[in-house]
Design an enzyme around this catalytic site. Sequence first.
Site, PDB file in Angstrom:
ATOM      1  N   GLY A  12      29.433   6.336 -19.387  1.00 57.72           N
ATOM      2  CA  GLY A  12      30.809   6.231 -19.874  1.00 57.72           C
ATOM      3  C   GLY A  12      31.119   4.932 -20.592  1.00 57.72           C
ATOM      4  O   GLY A  12      31.733   4.942 -21.659  1.00 57.72           O
ATOM      5  N   ASN A  13      30.666   3.786 -20.020  1.00 62.17           N
ATOM      6  CA  ASN A  13      31.087   2.498 -20.596  1.00 62.17           C
ATOM      7  C   ASN A  13      30.420   2.204 -21.946  1.00 62.17           C
ATOM      8  O   ASN A  13      30.819   1.276 -22.636  1.00 62.17           O
ATOM      9  CB  ASN A  13      30.850   1.351 -19.603  1.00 62.17           C
ATOM     10  CG  ASN A  13      29.389   1.120 -19.348  1.00 62.17           C
ATOM     11  OD1 ASN A  13      28.596   2.075 -19.342  1.00 62.17           O
ATOM     12  ND2 ASN A  13      29.014  -0.123 -19.144  1.00 62.17           N
ATOM     13  N   LYS A 129      32.973  18.466 -11.310  1.00 58.69           N
ATOM     14  CA  LYS A 129      32.793  17.467 -12.382  1.00 58.69           C
ATOM     15  C   LYS A 129      34.134  16.909 -12.841  1.00 58.69           C
ATOM     16  O   LYS A 129      34.956  17.635 -13.416  1.00 58.69           O
ATOM     17  CB  LYS A 129      32.077  18.151 -13.565  1.00 58.69           C
ATOM     18  CG  LYS A 129      31.822  17.242 -14.738  1.00 58.69           C
ATOM     19  CD  LYS A 129      30.623  16.376 -14.495  1.00 58.69           C
ATOM     20  CE  LYS A 129      30.457  15.307 -15.544  1.00 58.69           C
ATOM     21  NZ  LYS A 129      29.641  14.194 -15.067  1.00 58.69           N
ATOM     22  N   LYS A 214      25.498  15.047 -17.690  1.00 62.40           N
ATOM     23  CA  LYS A 214      24.605  14.615 -18.784  1.00 62.40           C
ATOM     24  C   LYS A 214      23.293  14.003 -18.281  1.00 62.40           C
ATOM     25  O   LYS A 214      22.283  14.033 -18.991  1.00 62.40           O
ATOM     26  CB  LYS A 214      25.308  13.648 -19.741  1.00 62.40           C
ATOM     27  CG  LYS A 214      25.789  12.379 -19.112  1.00 62.40           C
ATOM     28  CD  LYS A 214      25.056  11.167 -19.559  1.00 62.40           C
ATOM     29  CE  LYS A 214      25.510   9.914 -18.895  1.00 62.40           C
ATOM     30  NZ  LYS A 214      26.295   9.900 -17.684  1.00 62.40           N
ATOM     31  N   LYS A 276      22.268  10.456 -10.936  1.00 59.97           N
ATOM     32  CA  LYS A 276      21.349   9.643 -11.743  1.00 59.97           C
ATOM     33  C   LYS A 276      20.011   9.487 -11.009  1.00 59.97           C
ATOM     34  O   LYS A 276      18.937   9.648 -11.596  1.00 59.97           O
ATOM     35  CB  LYS A 276      21.951   8.263 -12.035  1.00 59.97           C
ATOM     36  CG  LYS A 276      23.205   8.346 -12.875  1.00 59.97           C
ATOM     37  CD  LYS A 276      23.835   6.984 -13.118  1.00 59.97           C
ATOM     38  CE  LYS A 276      25.256   7.145 -13.573  1.00 59.97           C
ATOM     39  NZ  LYS A 276      25.461   8.038 -14.707  1.00 59.97           N
TER      40      LYS A 276
HETATM   41  N1  LIG Z   1      24.195   2.848  -4.581  1.00 56.06           N
HETATM   42  C1  LIG Z   1      24.752   2.502  -5.734  1.00 56.06           C
HETATM   43  N2  LIG Z   1      24.184   1.554  -6.516  1.00 56.06           N
HETATM   44  C2  LIG Z   1      24.743   1.199  -7.696  1.00 56.06           C
HETATM   45  N3  LIG Z   1      25.886   1.746  -8.191  1.00 56.06           N
HETATM   46  C3  LIG Z   1      26.502   2.693  -7.449  1.00 56.06           C
HETATM   47  C4  LIG Z   1      25.962   3.112  -6.208  1.00 56.06           C
HETATM   48  N4  LIG Z   1      26.790   4.078  -5.701  1.00 56.06           N
HETATM   49  C5  LIG Z   1      27.762   4.237  -6.583  1.00 56.06           C
HETATM   50  N5  LIG Z   1      27.612   3.418  -7.647  1.00 56.06           N
HETATM   51  C6  LIG Z   1      28.553   3.401  -8.788  1.00 56.06           C
HETATM   52  O1  LIG Z   1      28.124   4.409  -9.680  1.00 56.06           O
HETATM   53  C7  LIG Z   1      28.504   4.001 -11.005  1.00 56.06           C
HETATM   54  C8  LIG Z   1      27.762   4.854 -12.034  1.00 56.06           C
HETATM   55  O2  LIG Z   1      28.321   6.138 -12.032  1.00 56.06           O
HETATM   56  P1  LIG Z   1      29.334   6.620 -13.182  1.00 56.06           P
HETATM   57  O3  LIG Z   1      30.345   5.545 -13.459  1.00 56.06           O
HETATM   58  O4  LIG Z   1      29.825   7.963 -12.783  1.00 56.06           O
HETATM   59  O5  LIG Z   1      28.309   6.769 -14.364  1.00 56.06           O
HETATM   60  P2  LIG Z   1      28.359   6.806 -15.965  1.00 56.06           P
HETATM   61  O6  LIG Z   1      27.893   5.437 -16.398  1.00 56.06           O
HETATM   62  O7  LIG Z   1      27.394   7.872 -16.319  1.00 56.06           O
HETATM   63  O8  LIG Z   1      29.769   7.110 -16.414  1.00 56.06           O
HETATM   64  C9  LIG Z   1      28.160   2.540 -10.999  1.00 56.06           C
HETATM   65  O9  LIG Z   1      28.818   1.832 -12.020  1.00 56.06           O
HETATM   66  C10 LIG Z   1      28.604   2.105  -9.600  1.00 56.06           C
HETATM   67  O10 LIG Z   1      29.944   1.669  -9.628  1.00 56.06           O
HETATM   68  N1  LIG Z   2      29.027  15.470 -19.190  1.00 57.97           N
HETATM   69  C1  LIG Z   2      28.987  14.304 -18.477  1.00 57.97           C
HETATM   70  O1  LIG Z   2      28.186  14.140 -17.560  1.00 57.97           O
HETATM   71  O2  LIG Z   2      29.917  13.354 -18.878  1.00 57.97           O
HETATM   72  P1  LIG Z   2      30.211  11.952 -18.164  1.00 57.97           P
HETATM   73  O3  LIG Z   2      28.893  11.251 -18.034  1.00 57.97           O
HETATM   74  O4  LIG Z   2      31.144  11.238 -19.122  1.00 57.97           O
HETATM   75  O5  LIG Z   2      30.843  12.258 -16.852  1.00 57.97           O
END
Ligand SMILES: Nc1ncnc2c1ncn2[C@@H]1O[C@H](COP(=O)(O)OP(=O)(O)O)[C@@H](O)[C@H]1O
Ligand SMILES: NC(=O)OP(=O)(O)O
Length: 321
Positions: A12-13, A129, A214, A276
């Site tokens: 996302g970021n 989701k 994704k 992930k």
């Molecule tokens: N065990 C863990 N180790 C590291 N990060 C974790 C853990 N559990 C949860 N997280 C969180 O998960 C986030 C990543 O998931 P998310 O923000 O949904 O992913 P994306 O980058 O795909 O949008 C990290 O930024 C962190 O805040």
């Molecule tokens: N489709 C999907 O996984 O999107 P985000 O990573 O933005 O949640």
Amino acid sequence: MANRKIVVALGGNAILSKDASAQAQQQALRDTAKTLVAFIKQGDQLIISHGNGPQVGNLLLQQAAGSTEKNPPMPLDTAVAMTQGSIGYWLQNAMNEVLVENGLETEVATIVTQVEVSPDDPAFITPTKPIGPFYSKAECDLIKAAHPEQTFVEDAGRGYRRVVPSPRPIGVIEASVVNQLVSAGIVPITVGGGGVPVVRDNQRFVGREAVIDKDFASEKLAELVGADLLIILTAVDNVFVNFNQPDQKRLEAVSVAEMKDYIAQDQFAKGSMLPKVQAAIDFVESRPESSAVITSLENVGRFLEKGDGTIISMSPVPSQS
Ligand SMILES: Nc1ncnc2c1ncn2[C@@H]1O[C@H](COP(=O)(O)OP(=O)(O)O)[C@@H](O)[C@H]1O
Ligand SMILES: NC(=O)OP(=O)(O)O
């Protein structure tokens, strides 16, 4: 080590921080492109995928707000395809700009990608989701009263979010097209937003209303194209055990077996880090000579230089840090 086939999944970021305007997302992707170009410079073959959770949720809201009988809102599978187009456009445009700045002639192309799912996937009856914006409890209650068909969950203490079905990917319809582009030296942007969910119906594929994760879609693609490396970029440099606790421990080179133990201990949050880690394990198990990396965009330089980040493989090699 160069000349690797690498699938890199953007979190996302890499696309969206607080400002959801097109301009801000394009700027974020320009910064992302500056990081990704390092792989191309050292001769790696890159395949890029990205999320779409915030964008596809926002698009549904825009559609609902402006819809009339003559201008109906589009179904979710079509909205996913629309976000593949918009984010793909921003990203390929940003990549073009950065490649030219670096004197590289590499071409980039976005592929509207369909990802096969099972019509019997239990995810269709249990939405998980999160998409779109965060709401307060009061806002969420108002929306639920107006749209009882929609489901909302509390998302990691950050507020309430709408959730939609997220079936597991079982195939990538355009995997061979992706491979042909890679062989021609072109960087494909593919399985954006997890891909457009489709189910097989005899000789054809039919869209289903869902948003595929994704990271799982990128893993499936990495398997199908025979990638050497799956890189999952997110907001943290490393995966941690005891995350956010005083005794949290950074994971560096780690084996699949060790990661499975941590999953059994519930170390990774569902809906954020767990998919992930699961995607990384699935990829390495499918291609035991390969590895998967979970790290941040900001850490990519240190990963390339010294192997920093969380690197999951069958037999881990310690980083040089
Ligand atoms: N065990 C863990 N180790 C590291 N990060 C974790 C853990 N559990 C949860 N997280 C969180 O998960 C986030 C990543 O998931 P998310 O923000 O949904 O992913 P994306 O980058 O795909 O949008 C990290 O930024 C962190 O805040
Ligand atoms: N489709 C999907 O996984 O999107 P985000 O990573 O933005 O949640």
